[in-house]
Design an enzyme around this catalytic site. Sequence first.
Site, mmCIF file in Angstrom:
data_model
loop_
_atom_site.group_PDB
_atom_site.id
_atom_site.type_symbol
_atom_site.label_atom_id
_atom_site.label_comp_id
_atom_site.label_asym_id
_atom_site.label_seq_id
_atom_site.Cartn_x
_atom_site.Cartn_y
_atom_site.Cartn_z
ATOM 1 N N LYS A 76 17.510 -44.283 70.845
ATOM 2 C CA LYS A 76 18.418 -43.699 72.153
ATOM 3 C C LYS A 76 17.671 -44.034 73.195
ATOM 4 O O LYS A 76 17.402 -43.118 74.243
ATOM 5 C CB LYS A 76 18.316 -42.134 71.865
ATOM 6 C CG LYS A 76 19.037 -41.657 70.595
ATOM 7 C CD LYS A 76 20.031 -40.788 70.879
ATOM 8 C CE LYS A 76 20.831 -40.460 69.485
ATOM 9 N NZ LYS A 76 20.135 -40.268 68.218
ATOM 10 N N GLY A 129 27.480 -36.835 62.226
ATOM 11 C CA GLY A 129 27.998 -35.563 62.321
ATOM 12 C C GLY A 129 28.428 -35.269 60.795
ATOM 13 O O GLY A 129 29.120 -34.157 61.042
HETATM 14 O O1 3DU Z 1 23.209 -34.504 60.725
HETATM 15 P P1 3DU Z 1 22.566 -35.407 59.854
HETATM 16 O O2 3DU Z 1 21.400 -35.024 59.024
HETATM 17 O O3 3DU Z 1 23.574 -35.999 58.909
HETATM 18 O O4 3DU Z 1 21.984 -36.691 60.929
HETATM 19 C C1 3DU Z 1 22.699 -37.454 61.744
HETATM 20 C C2 3DU Z 1 22.016 -38.372 62.512
HETATM 21 O O5 3DU Z 1 22.616 -39.257 63.406
HETATM 22 C C3 3DU Z 1 20.636 -38.183 62.951
HETATM 23 O O6 3DU Z 1 19.550 -39.173 62.668
HETATM 24 C C4 3DU Z 1 20.751 -37.861 64.208
HETATM 25 O O7 3DU Z 1 19.838 -37.947 65.242
HETATM 26 C C5 3DU Z 1 21.862 -39.025 64.576
HETATM 27 N N1 3DU Z 1 22.865 -38.801 65.611
HETATM 28 C C6 3DU Z 1 23.530 -37.546 65.707
HETATM 29 O O8 3DU Z 1 23.685 -36.709 64.761
HETATM 30 C C7 3DU Z 1 24.565 -37.353 66.612
HETATM 31 C C8 3DU Z 1 24.480 -38.281 67.785
HETATM 32 O O9 3DU Z 1 25.297 -38.020 68.699
HETATM 33 C C9 3DU Z 1 23.886 -39.298 67.786
HETATM 34 C C10 3DU Z 1 22.999 -39.661 66.482
#
Ligand code: 3DU
Length: 225
Positions: free
Chosen positions: A71, A177
């Site tokens: 990021k 997401g």
């Molecule tokens: O919610 P989860 O555990 O499935 O992880 C989602 C991943 O994607 C996590 O590494 C987060 O930092 C990244 N991410 C978002 O969740 C949302 C964004 O807008 C960008 C990246």
Amino acid sequence: MALPLLPATMRIEHRLIVALDVTDGGRAKSIAHAVVDRVDALKVSWPLVLAVGRGIVKDLAPLAYVLCDFKVADIPNTSRLVVEQAVAAGASGVICHGFAGEDSVRACVEGAGRADVFVVTELSHPGGQEYTAKFAEEFARIAVRAGAAGIIAPATRPDRVRTLRAIVGTKRILSPGVGAQGGRAADAIAAGADAVIVGRSIIESRDPGDAAERIAGEIRRHPAT
Ligand code: 3DU
């Protein structure tokens, strides 16, 4: 400087990317091995790199395309240096923020060389609607103008993925997401995402390979419209 053997672009086959959001290098590698046949990329972020060092990127790179989710959002010179270091560490793709402005995104693309840059448009969590959503379309236009490989758009809001797809044309859209944040993989793909990014639903499962296969199966059963 890009490593010559790294894949230049992400090959989309399973439409699934795993987020290795763990802080144990051994666990990251064992999840990577378990899911590698069902995902298009391994996403590595700050928690893992800060915990075990950037060598993890090089360790994972022979297995699959490694996407460094750093990021990046700084002045152009610093942004370029960060991206160069990520690529030197073995990343095939790097994520930067659109809100840092077009000059910073261009610097990331420059620093990436043959590697991909993906630009965050609208963050997927509720707070993403407070600020990033207001400018997401502009961030998508910046990604196109700067020559990025694609954008990151929220699987939690498929309607926004659809809107952003109309702006970026054939550029890649990767959508986080799914699962823990409430989005559905099939909905994001149907809205125009090339692939979904999934962390906790896979990495917290007792059988990450099986969890990845279930999500990849859901995507196969609901092909993009
Ligand atoms: O919610 P989860 O555990 O499935 O992880 C989602 C991943 O994607 C996590 O590494 C987060 O930092 C990244 N991410 C978002 O969740 C949302 C964004 O807008 C960008 C990246």
